[in-house]
Design an enzyme around this catalytic site. Structure first.
Site, PDB file in Angstrom:
ATOM      1  N   HIS A  98      -2.221  45.079 -69.789  1.00 25.96           N
ATOM      2  CA  HIS A  98      -2.594  46.323 -69.098  1.00 25.96           C
ATOM      3  C   HIS A  98      -2.920  45.875 -67.670  1.00 25.96           C
ATOM      4  O   HIS A  98      -2.523  44.788 -67.253  1.00 25.96           O
ATOM      5  CB  HIS A  98      -3.805  46.920 -69.833  1.00 25.96           C
ATOM      6  CG  HIS A  98      -4.100  48.354 -69.483  1.00 25.96           C
ATOM      7  ND1 HIS A  98      -4.596  48.722 -68.258  1.00 25.96           N
ATOM      8  CD2 HIS A  98      -4.001  49.505 -70.207  1.00 25.96           C
ATOM      9  CE1 HIS A  98      -4.767  50.037 -68.232  1.00 25.96           C
ATOM     10  NE2 HIS A  98      -4.407  50.548 -69.403  1.00 25.96           N
ATOM     11  N   TYR A 129      -2.128  46.190 -61.008  1.00 26.90           N
ATOM     12  CA  TYR A 129      -2.063  47.487 -60.324  1.00 26.90           C
ATOM     13  C   TYR A 129      -2.397  47.305 -58.849  1.00 26.90           C
ATOM     14  O   TYR A 129      -3.364  46.626 -58.493  1.00 26.90           O
ATOM     15  CB  TYR A 129      -3.081  48.455 -60.919  1.00 26.90           C
ATOM     16  CG  TYR A 129      -2.637  49.162 -62.186  1.00 26.90           C
ATOM     17  CD1 TYR A 129      -2.055  50.432 -62.130  1.00 26.90           C
ATOM     18  CD2 TYR A 129      -2.830  48.584 -63.425  1.00 26.90           C
ATOM     19  CE1 TYR A 129      -1.676  51.097 -63.290  1.00 26.90           C
ATOM     20  CE2 TYR A 129      -2.456  49.245 -64.599  1.00 26.90           C
ATOM     21  CZ  TYR A 129      -1.881  50.503 -64.517  1.00 26.90           C
ATOM     22  OH  TYR A 129      -1.509  51.167 -65.665  1.00 26.90           O
ATOM     23  N   GLU A 205       6.918  50.986 -60.706  1.00 27.05           N
ATOM     24  CA  GLU A 205       7.470  52.335 -60.915  1.00 27.05           C
ATOM     25  C   GLU A 205       7.306  53.198 -59.672  1.00 27.05           C
ATOM     26  O   GLU A 205       6.365  53.984 -59.573  1.00 27.05           O
ATOM     27  CB  GLU A 205       6.767  53.037 -62.091  1.00 27.05           C
ATOM     28  CG  GLU A 205       7.134  52.500 -63.443  1.00 27.05           C
ATOM     29  CD  GLU A 205       6.589  53.360 -64.585  1.00 27.05           C
ATOM     30  OE1 GLU A 205       5.898  54.375 -64.329  1.00 27.05           O
ATOM     31  OE2 GLU A 205       6.853  52.997 -65.753  1.00 27.05           O
ATOM     32  N   TYR A 267       9.710  55.470 -72.540  1.00 29.62           N
ATOM     33  CA  TYR A 267       8.661  55.750 -73.528  1.00 29.62           C
ATOM     34  C   TYR A 267       9.339  56.612 -74.580  1.00 29.62           C
ATOM     35  O   TYR A 267       9.794  57.721 -74.291  1.00 29.62           O
ATOM     36  CB  TYR A 267       7.435  56.396 -72.835  1.00 29.62           C
ATOM     37  CG  TYR A 267       6.647  55.297 -72.128  1.00 29.62           C
ATOM     38  CD1 TYR A 267       5.545  54.728 -72.727  1.00 29.62           C
ATOM     39  CD2 TYR A 267       7.087  54.758 -70.934  1.00 29.62           C
ATOM     40  CE1 TYR A 267       4.866  53.656 -72.150  1.00 29.62           C
ATOM     41  CE2 TYR A 267       6.423  53.688 -70.337  1.00 29.62           C
ATOM     42  CZ  TYR A 267       5.309  53.142 -70.952  1.00 29.62           C
ATOM     43  OH  TYR A 267       4.658  52.080 -70.382  1.00 29.62           O
ATOM     44  N   GLU A 293       9.119  47.383 -69.122  1.00 30.07           N
ATOM     45  CA  GLU A 293       8.035  48.143 -69.750  1.00 30.07           C
ATOM     46  C   GLU A 293       8.612  49.239 -70.635  1.00 30.07           C
ATOM     47  O   GLU A 293       9.549  49.922 -70.254  1.00 30.07           O
ATOM     48  CB  GLU A 293       7.199  48.789 -68.639  1.00 30.07           C
ATOM     49  CG  GLU A 293       5.824  49.228 -69.078  1.00 30.07           C
ATOM     50  CD  GLU A 293       5.101  49.941 -67.944  1.00 30.07           C
ATOM     51  OE1 GLU A 293       4.726  49.278 -66.953  1.00 30.07           O
ATOM     52  OE2 GLU A 293       4.927  51.167 -68.047  1.00 30.07           O
ATOM     53  N   ALA A 299       5.234  59.164 -72.428  1.00 29.98           N
ATOM     54  CA  ALA A 299       5.007  58.504 -71.143  1.00 29.98           C
ATOM     55  C   ALA A 299       3.571  58.644 -70.663  1.00 29.98           C
ATOM     56  O   ALA A 299       3.140  57.919 -69.766  1.00 29.98           O
ATOM     57  CB  ALA A 299       5.964  59.068 -70.097  1.00 29.98           C
ATOM     58  N   TRP A 327       4.400  47.671 -73.336  1.00 33.35           N
ATOM     59  CA  TRP A 327       3.127  48.056 -72.733  1.00 33.35           C
ATOM     60  C   TRP A 327       2.243  48.603 -73.836  1.00 33.35           C
ATOM     61  O   TRP A 327       2.681  49.516 -74.527  1.00 33.35           O
ATOM     62  CB  TRP A 327       3.392  49.133 -71.663  1.00 33.35           C
ATOM     63  CG  TRP A 327       2.179  49.609 -70.938  1.00 33.35           C
ATOM     64  CD1 TRP A 327       1.391  50.680 -71.243  1.00 33.35           C
ATOM     65  CD2 TRP A 327       1.623  49.043 -69.736  1.00 33.35           C
ATOM     66  NE1 TRP A 327       0.388  50.815 -70.343  1.00 33.35           N
ATOM     67  CE2 TRP A 327       0.505  49.825 -69.409  1.00 33.35           C
ATOM     68  CE3 TRP A 327       1.946  47.953 -68.928  1.00 33.35           C
ATOM     69  CZ2 TRP A 327      -0.302  49.565 -68.295  1.00 33.35           C
ATOM     70  CZ3 TRP A 327       1.166  47.694 -67.823  1.00 33.35           C
ATOM     71  CH2 TRP A 327       0.058  48.491 -67.515  1.00 33.35           C
TER      72      TRP A 327
HETATM   73  C1  IDC Z   1      -1.265  53.729 -68.020  1.00 38.31           C
HETATM   74  C2  IDC Z   1      -2.343  53.070 -68.838  1.00 38.31           C
HETATM   75  C3  IDC Z   1      -3.599  53.901 -68.764  1.00 38.31           C
HETATM   76  C4  IDC Z   1      -3.979  54.093 -67.295  1.00 38.31           C
HETATM   77  C5  IDC Z   1      -2.800  54.692 -66.525  1.00 38.31           C
HETATM   78  C6  IDC Z   1      -3.065  54.801 -65.033  1.00 38.31           C
HETATM   79  O1  IDC Z   1      -1.890  52.895 -70.167  1.00 38.31           O
HETATM   80  O2  IDC Z   1      -4.648  53.269 -69.476  1.00 38.31           O
HETATM   81  O3  IDC Z   1      -5.084  54.959 -67.221  1.00 38.31           O
HETATM   82  O4  IDC Z   1      -1.667  53.861 -66.684  1.00 38.31           O
HETATM   83  O5  IDC Z   1      -3.475  53.616 -64.457  1.00 38.31           O
HETATM   84  C7  IDC Z   1       3.726  53.791 -67.073  1.00 38.31           C
HETATM   85  C8  IDC Z   1       3.023  52.903 -66.142  1.00 38.31           C
HETATM   86  C9  IDC Z   1       1.762  52.365 -66.758  1.00 38.31           C
HETATM   87  C10 IDC Z   1       1.068  53.433 -67.584  1.00 38.31           C
HETATM   88  C11 IDC Z   1       1.974  53.758 -68.771  1.00 38.31           C
HETATM   89  C12 IDC Z   1       1.362  54.771 -69.758  1.00 38.31           C
HETATM   90  O6  IDC Z   1       3.815  51.847 -65.643  1.00 38.31           O
HETATM   91  O7  IDC Z   1       0.928  51.889 -65.726  1.00 38.31           O
HETATM   92  O8  IDC Z   1      -0.144  52.881 -68.059  1.00 38.31           O
HETATM   93  N1  IDC Z   1       3.231  54.254 -68.237  1.00 38.31           N
HETATM   94  O9  IDC Z   1       1.098  55.981 -69.151  1.00 38.31           O
HETATM   95  N2  IDC Z   1       4.922  54.316 -66.901  1.00 38.31           N
HETATM   96  C13 IDC Z   1       5.192  55.150 -67.925  1.00 38.31           C
HETATM   97  C14 IDC Z   1       4.113  55.108 -68.796  1.00 38.31           C
END
Ligand code: IDC
Length: 369
Positions: A98, A129, A205, A267, A293, A299, A327
């Protein structure tokens, strides 16, 4: 690979419509929110109460590396394939952290060793991040970079591949923190440019209004030479528009550089046939894709897992030998995190320590040769 602009535009519009399905980012049916309500690290324990990894074994205690990087060496891109030093197609499979700034306790040698030996993975993605929550700022970067560095060291010690992920999300366009990215990638590629373990993922992304042409491509054209100067042979992975779904834009307008792969994220409960069809067209065009990922749920990171769709995806990726990273390796209380809240950060995970998705993905990795 070239197509008339009008056809491209129509295709892109169709893809965008199919992807959004009328939903706006953040809705459970749509994309991850660029400004999710739970972005703030408050539910992810503020960094100062997160223990620094303490249970790492010293590097020389790893007496039996699984022969991953030592066996396969420097990876490179040939046509659509990632190949190893002998030119054989090679598939990376593994877990992503994460946000490493929020969950550094899961980046320790005994956990990653268990991912390697028990989960049967060969790559570990270090997701940092850049914009969400406290993000990557002058105040935080030293600490966050240390976590990334620790993660790289662990992968080196464990003879595993490792992806350094500049995890843009809320920051939408990679141009926003371009100067930081230049500094960051220069630093890490200088330090590790001679190591065969590392792949550089330069923008997780990008998302609207960022586009391939105006944001991602010009960004990549600046960052790639920075990395190449220090790590001439490293594979570099470039994100694509609309949360790394519009892979056909660079297919039709690729970067003028070697050893590049392009990011596709899915997703499974959200992204289905239309995105797989897009991937198939990429494959037919010999266009190199890396799934850095994916999740089995929606998603949003939550909602029901769709294992049927997930299996369709992974079956296709296996057929094409496309690499994939799940992820996320953390214990946050959301469907997309493999570990249940409170699971030990250092391994020894029983099924009861994993959530539904965690059990599924571990079995899926284990089922591979
Ligand atoms: C999500 C994390 C969540 C966090 C959010 C924002 O799981 O805990 O609060 O980001 O920071 C993505 C992203 C990925 C996302 C994930 C799920 O690359 O950072 O993580 N996601 O939403 N793209 C599609 C889905």
């Amino acid at each position: 690979m070239k197509r008339p602009a009008s056809i491209m535009l129509a295709a892109v519009l169709l893809l965008a419509l199919a992807a959004c399905g009328g939903g706006t980012p953040g809705e459970d049916t749509g994309e991850p929110s660029a400004v999710p309500s739970d972005t703030t690290p408050s539910d992810e324990a503020p960094p100062d109460v997160i223990p620094t990894p303490q249970d790492e074994e010293p590097a020389d205690s790893v007496s039996d590396p699984a022969g991953i990087v030592s066996a396969h060496g420097q990876l490179r891109v040939e046509g659509a394939d990632l190949v190893d030093r002998d030119g054989n197609p090679y598939q990376l499979r593994g877990m992503s952290t994460h946000g490493i700034q929020w969950f550094p306790q899961f980046v320790n040698e005994s956990a990653v060793k268990e991912l390697r030996d028990d989960w049967n993975t060969n790559v570990f993605r270090l997701a940092m991040y850049t914009g969400d929550g406290e993000g990557y700022t002058d105040a935080t970067k030293e600490r966050i970079e240390q976590y990334v560095d620790d993660g790289i060291q662990i992968c080196l010690d464990l003879d595993m591949y490792c992806i350094i992920d500049w995890h843009i999300l809320q920051d939408k366009t990679p141009l926003l923190k371009k100067e930081d990215a230049i500094e960051f990638f220069d630093k890490f590629s200088k330090k590790y440019g001679d190591r065969e373990n590392i792949l550089y993922e330069i923008c997780n992304e990008p998302n609207p209004p960022a586009t391939w042409k105006d944001d991602i491509k010009p960004y990549a054209e600046e960052i790639i030479p920075v990395i190449r100067q220090n790590a001439p042979d490293a594979v570099i992975i470039v994100g694509t528009a609309q949360w790394s779904q519009l892979i056909e834009e660079p297919k039709n307008d690729p970067l003028d550089a070697d050893n590049i792969m392009y990011t596709l994220h899915f997703y499974a409960a959200t992204h289905k046939d239309w995105l797989r069809d897009s991937l198939k067209r990429c494959r037919q065009a010999e266009f190199p894709v890396f799934v850095t990922e994916f999740g089995m749920c929606s998603a949003s990171g939550n909602g029901a897992n769709d294992f049927e769709e997930a299996e369709k995806w992974l079956g296709l990726l296996d057929e094409y030998n496309i690499s994939y990273v799940n992820w996320a390796f953390a214990d946050k209380n959301e469907a997309v995190c493999a570990l249940n809240p409170g699971a030990s950060p250092t391994g020894g995970w029983a099924e009861s320590d994993l959530n539904e998705g965690g059990v599924w993905i571990r079995n899926r990795f284990r089922s591979k040769e």
